[in-house]
Design a protein around this motif. Structure first.
Motif, PDB file in Angstrom:
ATOM      1  N   PRO A 122       4.739  34.080 114.759  1.00  0.00           N
ATOM      2  CA  PRO A 122       4.152  32.981 115.540  1.00  0.00           C
ATOM      3  C   PRO A 122       4.990  31.700 115.589  1.00  0.00           C
ATOM      4  CG  PRO A 122       2.817  33.489 113.579  1.00  0.00           C
ATOM      5  CD  PRO A 122       3.853  34.561 113.696  1.00  0.00           C
ATOM      6  N   TYR A 127       2.388  32.532 120.404  1.00  0.00           N
ATOM      7  CA  TYR A 127       1.104  33.015 119.880  1.00  0.00           C
ATOM      8  C   TYR A 127       0.088  31.894 120.046  1.00  0.00           C
ATOM      9  CZ  TYR A 127      -2.131  35.624 117.006  1.00  0.00           C
ATOM     10  OH  TYR A 127      -3.213  36.343 116.580  1.00  0.00           O
ATOM     11  N   THR A 129      -2.952  29.887 118.911  1.00  0.00           N
ATOM     12  CA  THR A 129      -3.458  29.715 117.553  1.00  0.00           C
ATOM     13  C   THR A 129      -4.969  29.594 117.511  1.00  0.00           C
ATOM     14  OG1 THR A 129      -3.100  27.352 117.784  1.00  0.00           O
ATOM     15  CG2 THR A 129      -1.349  28.631 116.746  1.00  0.00           C
ATOM     16  N   TRP A 130      -5.572  29.007 118.547  1.00  0.00           N
ATOM     17  CA  TRP A 130      -7.017  28.750 118.519  1.00  0.00           C
ATOM     18  C   TRP A 130      -7.790  29.945 119.046  1.00  0.00           C
ATOM     19  CZ3 TRP A 130      -8.430  29.130 123.572  1.00  0.00           C
ATOM     20  CH2 TRP A 130      -7.375  29.008 124.488  1.00  0.00           C
ATOM     21  N   GLN A 131      -7.091  30.903 119.593  1.00  0.00           N
ATOM     22  CA  GLN A 131      -7.733  32.107 120.107  1.00  0.00           C
ATOM     23  C   GLN A 131      -6.687  33.198 119.963  1.00  0.00           C
ATOM     24  OE1 GLN A 131      -8.859  31.816 124.215  1.00  0.00           O
ATOM     25  NE2 GLN A 131      -9.332  33.974 124.373  1.00  0.00           N
ATOM     26  N   SER A 132      -6.936  34.177 119.097  1.00  0.00           N
ATOM     27  CA  SER A 132      -5.883  35.132 118.764  1.00  0.00           C
ATOM     28  C   SER A 132      -5.290  35.797 119.989  1.00  0.00           C
ATOM     29  CB  SER A 132      -6.438  36.229 117.867  1.00  0.00           C
ATOM     30  OG  SER A 132      -6.978  35.673 116.712  1.00  0.00           O
ATOM     31  N   GLY A 133      -3.987  35.934 119.986  1.00  0.00           N
ATOM     32  CA  GLY A 133      -3.341  36.688 121.048  1.00  0.00           C
ATOM     33  C   GLY A 133      -1.964  36.145 121.361  1.00  0.00           C
TER      34      GLY A 133
END
Lengths: 223, 342
Positions: A122, A127, A129-133
């Motif tokens: 990351p 990436y 950070t506040w919403q995975s993906g």
């Protein structure tokens, strides 16, 4: 002693041969121009400067007459226009091929696998950070027609859950010589996406899908 | 054939060593289901757990070295943030949600109130990066940790290599948090036959099973899915929960079901801390249920409790308090790091 000599000679041989291996060279372009970051380009009445262009390619595969002949061990590559080394992918195959396939972006299994290293670390800013993906494709810049503050636009295209799964497959066919240039025609995107409407795309959404659906069309092979 | 047998036996031995190596530090309560967290990819190790504990309590993870994870997740509140409805972060900014309690994380499928995070190992990236929480970045954190002799030697000790990477930081934080297991409440003692409910608690337990267990499933007291429990939207926050992530209409006002363990330590309640007492919570479920467009299951089967039953239900909920967990010294702050200012 002789043994070392043999090792040394074979190393030399390997090095000489390495030049025969196929590689893929990504070439970012805007129209006929080679695209450089922080350089202004004109498109119609718009002036556009790109500050960041990064994307992931996955599952790069080489085919000849519909049979797979090579797939690099490394599954995912981060292509970053600010790092020219990342634009070239070396293979260890020399056989000819007539088709390559790869995906733009990261699959759902990798997206739920937790903290990863290498190109998937990351720290690369790919990436959310506040919403995975993972962000599959990131294009940022300044366009005079973009109404946002300081005319800045952000296209962070990603998402792995339906209906906003944004990974896209690319297939390129042609006559392949040893070093294959794959042009990334960024101007193509601006033919279909209106920067005065779509300028802040930072999460999985219909707008991200709209752009993801255009990505296959920007990769073009030249000899 | 024999060769295969040998390979098979070797593989089996390796796997079982793996199992032995990763599980003794994880206190699997016998009455709990199998954890969801994949320990094979991050086998627990006592030095890594200690490193994770040091990081968890160290404000070095925030931009101005003022806020640690524990600033919002205090051990004495079952790692929640008591008394604050909305969490307080860096430069006195106020977040939009209540800091949840942290325990039994190995059984969660999704993290955050809306399930925005899909794996414990990447969760810490969110507070580290959030402008309203720690306001830093993982890159900056790596640089700061690299400048600390103490941390460098600790990473070396844990990973047999002094390199400080994002995945090592994140996995160490996970290791510590995975050891936060709450399974020592009166309820747990009753389940294992070491204690007995009072008449009132037993009655409350039955009411619980009938009305609440479908979402707050025992023994974790949550099925950790995303549900609508009929709360009306707070228009000052406009937090639509899962909808923010999925943009699916029917996900409006759906939030992750929280565990009902340790409620005495984790008030105020709900994603925005809107209720200060359990009485208010129960009254919400019995009287003030808002008619959401979602057709929440509780709206089809309204929960009806008389005042005695409410008291009994609360008496049962209090048996889920786990002071052994909340006051466990091995989860508390221990000064180790040079990065932390006292």
């Amino acid at each position: 002693m002789i043994r070392w000599l043999v090792v040394f000679l074979s190393l030399l041989a390997i090095k000489a041969e390495a030049q025969d291996f196929h590689s893929i060279q990504f070439v970012p372009k805007f129209g006929n121009h080679h695209l450089e970051l922080n350089t202004e380009y004109t498109l119609g009445n718009d002036k556009i400067t790109f500050t960041n262009l990064k994307f992931y390619i996955a599952d790069l595969s080489f085919f000849l007459k519909d049979s797979l002949i090579h797939r690099p061990d490394q599954k995912v590559f981060l292509i970053d226009v600010s790092d020219s080394n990342s634009l070239k992918i070396f293979t260890n195959t020399k056989s000819t091929f007539d088709r390559i396939t790869f995906k733009i972006g990261i699959d759902s299994v990798t997206n739920v696998a937790g903290a990863l290293d290498g190109d998937l670390d990351p720290v690369h800013g790919m990436y959310w950070t506040w919403q995975s993906g993972y962000i599959n494709f990131k294009l940022e810049g300044i366009a005079t027609n973009c109404p946002a503050r300081l005319h800045k636009f952000y296209w962070h295209i990603g998402g792995y859950l339906q209906p906003f799964a944004a990974q896209r497959c690319i297939e390129l066919k042609g006559n392949f010589s040893k070093i294959k240039n794959v042009n990334i025609q960024i101007d193509e995107l601006f033919k279909y996406i209106d920067i005065s409407q779509t300028y802040n795309v930072m999460s999985p959404s219909v707008h991200a899908i709209e752009i993801a659906d255009r990505l296959a069309g920007i990769f073009k092979i030249t000899d | 054939m024999q060769k295969f047998l040998v390979i098979f036996i070797c593989a089996f031995l390796m796997l079982s060593f793996d199992y032995i190596a990763s599980y003794p530090l994880f206190d699997q309560p016998p009455h709990f289901p199998k954890p969801i967290y994949n320990f094979n990819k991050n086998p627990l190790d006592s030095a890594a757990i200690e490193l994770g504990r040091a990081l968890f309590y160290d404000p070095i993870l925030s931009r101005d070295n003022s806020i640690s994870c524990a600033s919002c997740h205090s051990p004495f509140n079952a790692f929640a943030h008591t008394d604050h409805d909305l969490s307080h972060g860096i430069f006195d900014s106020i977040g939009t949600r209540n800091a949840p309690a942290l325990f039994n994380l190995a059984w969660h499928k999704l993290f955050m109130w809306d399930g925005a995070i899909n794996h414990l190992d990447v969760q810490a990236l969110a507070p580290i990066t959030s402008h309203k929480e720690m306001g830093s970045s993982i890159k900056e954190v790596i640089e700061k940790l690299n400048a600390s002799k103490e941390y460098k030697s600790r990473f070396n000790q844990v990973f047999k290599d002094p390199k400080i990477t994002s995945s090592r930081i994140l996995k160490a934080l996970s290791q510590f948090q995975l050891t936060l297991i709450s399974a020592g409440s009166k309820y747990d003692l009753v389940v294992s036959g070491k204690d007995q409910f009072t008449h009132q608690e037993k009655n409350g337990y039955e009411l619980f099973l009938k009305n609440c267990n479908s979402c707050h499933q025992e023994p974790l007291f949550s099925n950790y899915t995303i549900q609508d429990n009929g709360l009306p939207l707070d228009s000052t926050l406009n937090d639509l929960g899962r909808f923010n992530i999925s943009q699916v209409e029917s996900d409006k006002m759906k939030f992750k079901v929280p565990s009902l363990r340790n409620l005495s330590y984790t008030y105020p309640y709900m994603h925005d801390g809107r209720f200060r007492s359990l009485k208010e919570v129960i009254n919400h479920y019995t009287e003030r249920l808002y008619k959401t467009p979602n057709k929440s299951p509780i709206q089809d089967n309204p929960i009806k409790l008389n005042s005695n039953e409410k008291v009994d239900l609360i008496a049962f909920l209090l048996t889920l308090n786990d002071p052994n967990f909340v006051f466990d010294k091995k989860h508390q702050f221990k000064k180790i790091s040079m990065g932390a200012k006292e």
